[in-house]
Enzyme design. Sequence first.
Site, PDB file in Angstrom:
ATOM      1  N   GLU A  91     -75.281 -20.709 106.035  1.00  0.00           N
ATOM      2  CA  GLU A  91     -75.045 -21.888 107.049  1.00  0.00           C
ATOM      3  C   GLU A  91     -73.919 -22.776 106.705  1.00  0.00           C
ATOM      4  OE1 GLU A  91     -79.009 -23.387 105.672  1.00  0.00           O
ATOM      5  OE2 GLU A  91     -77.770 -24.929 104.424  1.00  0.00           O
ATOM      6  N   CYS A 104     -68.153 -27.859 106.115  1.00  0.00           N
ATOM      7  CA  CYS A 104     -68.542 -27.603 104.815  1.00  0.00           C
ATOM      8  C   CYS A 104     -69.254 -26.118 104.432  1.00  0.00           C
ATOM      9  CB  CYS A 104     -69.916 -28.602 104.563  1.00  0.00           C
ATOM     10  SG  CYS A 104     -70.624 -28.124 102.877  1.00  0.00           S
ATOM     11  N   CYS A 111     -78.280 -18.872  95.562  1.00  0.00           N
ATOM     12  CA  CYS A 111     -77.430 -19.487  94.239  1.00  0.00           C
ATOM     13  C   CYS A 111     -78.516 -19.258  93.122  1.00  0.00           C
ATOM     14  CB  CYS A 111     -77.400 -21.053  94.739  1.00  0.00           C
ATOM     15  SG  CYS A 111     -76.432 -21.977  93.239  1.00  0.00           S
ATOM     16  N   CYS A 115     -80.877 -25.743  90.432  1.00  0.00           N
ATOM     17  CA  CYS A 115     -81.197 -27.062  90.454  1.00  0.00           C
ATOM     18  C   CYS A 115     -82.559 -27.389  91.012  1.00  0.00           C
ATOM     19  CB  CYS A 115     -80.337 -27.989  90.973  1.00  0.00           C
ATOM     20  SG  CYS A 115     -78.380 -27.425  90.551  1.00  0.00           S
ATOM     21  N   CYS A 118     -82.771 -28.548  94.779  1.00  0.00           N
ATOM     22  CA  CYS A 118     -81.979 -27.978  96.041  1.00  0.00           C
ATOM     23  C   CYS A 118     -82.565 -26.781  96.630  1.00  0.00           C
ATOM     24  CB  CYS A 118     -80.500 -27.642  95.263  1.00  0.00           C
ATOM     25  SG  CYS A 118     -79.360 -26.674  96.447  1.00  0.00           S
ATOM     26  N   GLY A 158     -74.574 -22.030  97.404  1.00  0.00           N
ATOM     27  CA  GLY A 158     -73.822 -21.354  96.419  1.00  0.00           C
ATOM     28  C   GLY A 158     -72.996 -22.217  95.342  1.00  0.00           C
ATOM     29  N   GLU A 159     -72.820 -21.409  94.412  1.00  0.00           N
ATOM     30  CA  GLU A 159     -71.904 -22.241  93.342  1.00  0.00           C
ATOM     31  C   GLU A 159     -70.391 -21.406  93.381  1.00  0.00           C
ATOM     32  OE1 GLU A 159     -71.703 -24.616  91.117  1.00  0.00           O
ATOM     33  OE2 GLU A 159     -69.747 -23.599  90.513  1.00  0.00           O
ATOM     34  N   SER A 190     -66.936 -27.845  94.998  1.00  0.00           N
ATOM     35  CA  SER A 190     -68.075 -28.763  94.279  1.00  0.00           C
ATOM     36  C   SER A 190     -68.468 -27.700  93.334  1.00  0.00           C
ATOM     37  CB  SER A 190     -68.866 -29.414  95.216  1.00  0.00           C
ATOM     38  OG  SER A 190     -70.147 -29.783  94.480  1.00  0.00           O
ATOM     39  N   SER A 213     -70.859 -31.991  90.052  1.00  0.00           N
ATOM     40  CA  SER A 213     -72.156 -32.660  90.429  1.00  0.00           C
ATOM     41  C   SER A 213     -72.832 -32.846  89.053  1.00  0.00           C
ATOM     42  CB  SER A 213     -73.181 -31.459  90.929  1.00  0.00           C
ATOM     43  OG  SER A 213     -72.481 -31.089  92.111  1.00  0.00           O
ATOM     44  N   LEU A 214     -73.047 -34.277  88.822  1.00  0.00           N
ATOM     45  CA  LEU A 214     -73.359 -34.811  87.508  1.00  0.00           C
ATOM     46  C   LEU A 214     -75.084 -35.038  87.728  1.00  0.00           C
ATOM     47  CD1 LEU A 214     -71.107 -37.413  86.160  1.00  0.00           C
ATOM     48  CD2 LEU A 214     -71.293 -35.080  85.315  1.00  0.00           C
ATOM     49  N   HIS A 215     -75.398 -36.074  88.368  1.00  0.00           N
ATOM     50  CA  HIS A 215     -76.880 -36.162  88.850  1.00  0.00           C
ATOM     51  C   HIS A 215     -77.416 -36.948  87.788  1.00  0.00           C
ATOM     52  CE1 HIS A 215     -75.506 -33.765  92.329  1.00  0.00           C
ATOM     53  NE2 HIS A 215     -75.962 -32.953  91.906  1.00  0.00           N
ATOM     54  N   ASN A 289     -81.627 -35.706  99.914  1.00  0.00           N
ATOM     55  CA  ASN A 289     -82.027 -35.314 101.049  1.00  0.00           C
ATOM     56  C   ASN A 289     -83.398 -34.607 100.737  1.00  0.00           C
ATOM     57  OD1 ASN A 289     -81.836 -34.339 103.997  1.00  0.00           O
ATOM     58  ND2 ASN A 289     -79.574 -34.095 103.625  1.00  0.00           N
ATOM     59  N   CYS A 332     -77.813 -28.476 101.585  1.00  0.00           N
ATOM     60  CA  CYS A 332     -77.711 -27.339 101.376  1.00  0.00           C
ATOM     61  C   CYS A 332     -78.808 -26.233 101.277  1.00  0.00           C
ATOM     62  CB  CYS A 332     -77.132 -27.114  99.793  1.00  0.00           C
ATOM     63  SG  CYS A 332     -76.229 -28.495  99.329  1.00  0.00           S
TER      64      CYS A 332
HETATM   65  N1  SAH Z   1     -72.967 -25.460  93.289  1.00  0.00           N
HETATM   66  C1  SAH Z   1     -72.112 -26.503  93.923  1.00  0.00           C
HETATM   67  C2  SAH Z   1     -72.176 -26.700  95.379  1.00  0.00           C
HETATM   68  C3  SAH Z   1     -73.644 -27.449  95.646  1.00  0.00           C
HETATM   69  S1  SAH Z   1     -73.847 -28.393  97.127  1.00  0.00           S
HETATM   70  C4  SAH Z   1     -72.601 -27.807  93.044  1.00  0.00           C
HETATM   71  O1  SAH Z   1     -73.614 -27.553  92.441  1.00  0.00           O
HETATM   72  O2  SAH Z   1     -71.859 -28.806  93.189  1.00  0.00           O
HETATM   73  C5  SAH Z   1     -72.926 -29.822  96.783  1.00  0.00           C
HETATM   74  C6  SAH Z   1     -73.927 -31.049  96.453  1.00  0.00           C
HETATM   75  O3  SAH Z   1     -75.124 -31.327  96.929  1.00  0.00           O
HETATM   76  C7  SAH Z   1     -73.988 -30.673  95.051  1.00  0.00           C
HETATM   77  O4  SAH Z   1     -73.724 -31.924  94.244  1.00  0.00           O
HETATM   78  C8  SAH Z   1     -75.475 -30.704  94.850  1.00  0.00           C
HETATM   79  O5  SAH Z   1     -76.106 -30.778  93.524  1.00  0.00           O
HETATM   80  C9  SAH Z   1     -76.065 -31.616  95.903  1.00  0.00           C
HETATM   81  N2  SAH Z   1     -77.400 -31.279  96.461  1.00  0.00           N
HETATM   82  C10 SAH Z   1     -77.809 -30.081  96.749  1.00  0.00           C
HETATM   83  N3  SAH Z   1     -79.231 -30.372  97.286  1.00  0.00           N
HETATM   84  C11 SAH Z   1     -79.208 -31.451  97.674  1.00  0.00           C
HETATM   85  C12 SAH Z   1     -80.193 -32.498  98.213  1.00  0.00           C
HETATM   86  N4  SAH Z   1     -81.169 -31.945  98.736  1.00  0.00           N
HETATM   87  N5  SAH Z   1     -80.076 -33.621  98.403  1.00  0.00           N
HETATM   88  C13 SAH Z   1     -78.902 -34.386  97.938  1.00  0.00           C
HETATM   89  N6  SAH Z   1     -78.049 -33.538  97.305  1.00  0.00           N
HETATM   90  C14 SAH Z   1     -78.219 -32.289  96.977  1.00  0.00           C
END
Ligand code: SAH
Length: 355
Positions: A91, A104, A111, A115, A118, A158-159, A190, A213-215, A289, A332
């Site tokens: 997608e 995007c 992937c 996480c 995700c 994907g990563e 990313s 992506s820190l989170h 999300n 994603c």
């Molecule tokens: N693998 C890459 C790209 C992932 S998608 C990465 O980890 O950065 C881009 C961003 O969206 C990442 O920061 C990912 O952690 C975040 N993400 C994935 N699912 C999400 C969701 N359901 N809600 C909010 N952010 C999300």
Amino acid sequence: MQDLRSAGEEEMIETALSLGEKAFRGRQLFQWIHGRRVQDFHEMTNLPAGFRLKLQDSFRVSGVTIIEKQVSRRGDTAKYLFALPDGNVIESVWMKYHHGNSVCISSQVGCRMGCSFCASTLTGLTRNLTAGEMLSQIYETQRETGERVSHVIVMGMGEPLDNYDNLLRFIRLLSDEKGLHISQRNITVSTCGLTERIRDLMRESLSITLAVSLHAPNDEIRRRTMPVAAKYSMEEIFAVCRDYFNATGRRITFEYSMIRGVNDREEHARELAERCRGMNCHINLIPLNEVKERNCLRSVDPDIERFKLVLEKYRINVTIRREMGSDIDAACGQLRKKFLDQAGCNPDNPEEVKR
Ligand code: SAH
């Protein structure tokens, strides 16, 4: 059959020479495939018929086919579900901003980073995308909307740094002046923070933006949602990000998805701010999300606002991501997951996808 959409101009010249043609035929071929974005050799009318037939026999120009398109109510976001030549499904999201149109894109089918919030990782990794398949997502959305794409973000499924060589090939083709010629400054990649790969990327002399992506404000919280945090500490990530900035002069973006009760307290904001002290970075807060298969909840707006205020007090650049397309499964991997569920498809065997 070899895919020409992933090939650079030099490789197309070699292809032409190997088929008994002059070098300039290779340059013409590149112009057709990446300049004019044509897929069918028969349409490449300035190439000799014999050459076209030979190309037809041994090569193809890979593409993606639209299975479904969902447009948000406001009309500023569209989500595309694409089929790949082997039947796999990915997608992409098209977004209209005042400064131009962004796409995007996905970098892998599935992937393997795992996480916990995700949707992309629910079915594991099926395979890497080729450079041509990454480009095709942009070529196809641009063709279908009839509007020029100015920004590309590799933030779909994907990563990207887990598919490093294809990603680099993709970036070089996308920014090629004879191709779509998107400025590398308008390309964002990313990553969940694969530090060795970030070090490799640093040496490639690119001017792309790196988003990490820190989170989480610390390793303990990060490990709760991101398995990759067991391998790379935040200290290592911050060290490599500082080096990345020093080497490239490009400011790092940190992504921080806000998950209720997990990482959204005021003290988390302070801890994060302390870590970012003296660093040229930008923090993007993403309201989670919610994904139905995952039991993570979105932070409430007042908590997100408060988090932002704390960071601002520390003079950190911070924005809250506009929630575009949350009405169309824009997180994603969500749309693909829904499609696979409906199709009753076994993700390990994409041939089973029913059309
Ligand atoms: N693998 C890459 C790209 C992932 S998608 C990465 O980890 O950065 C881009 C961003 O969206 C990442 O920061 C990912 O952690 C975040 N993400 C994935 N699912 C999400 C969701 N359901 N809600 C909010 N952010 C999300």
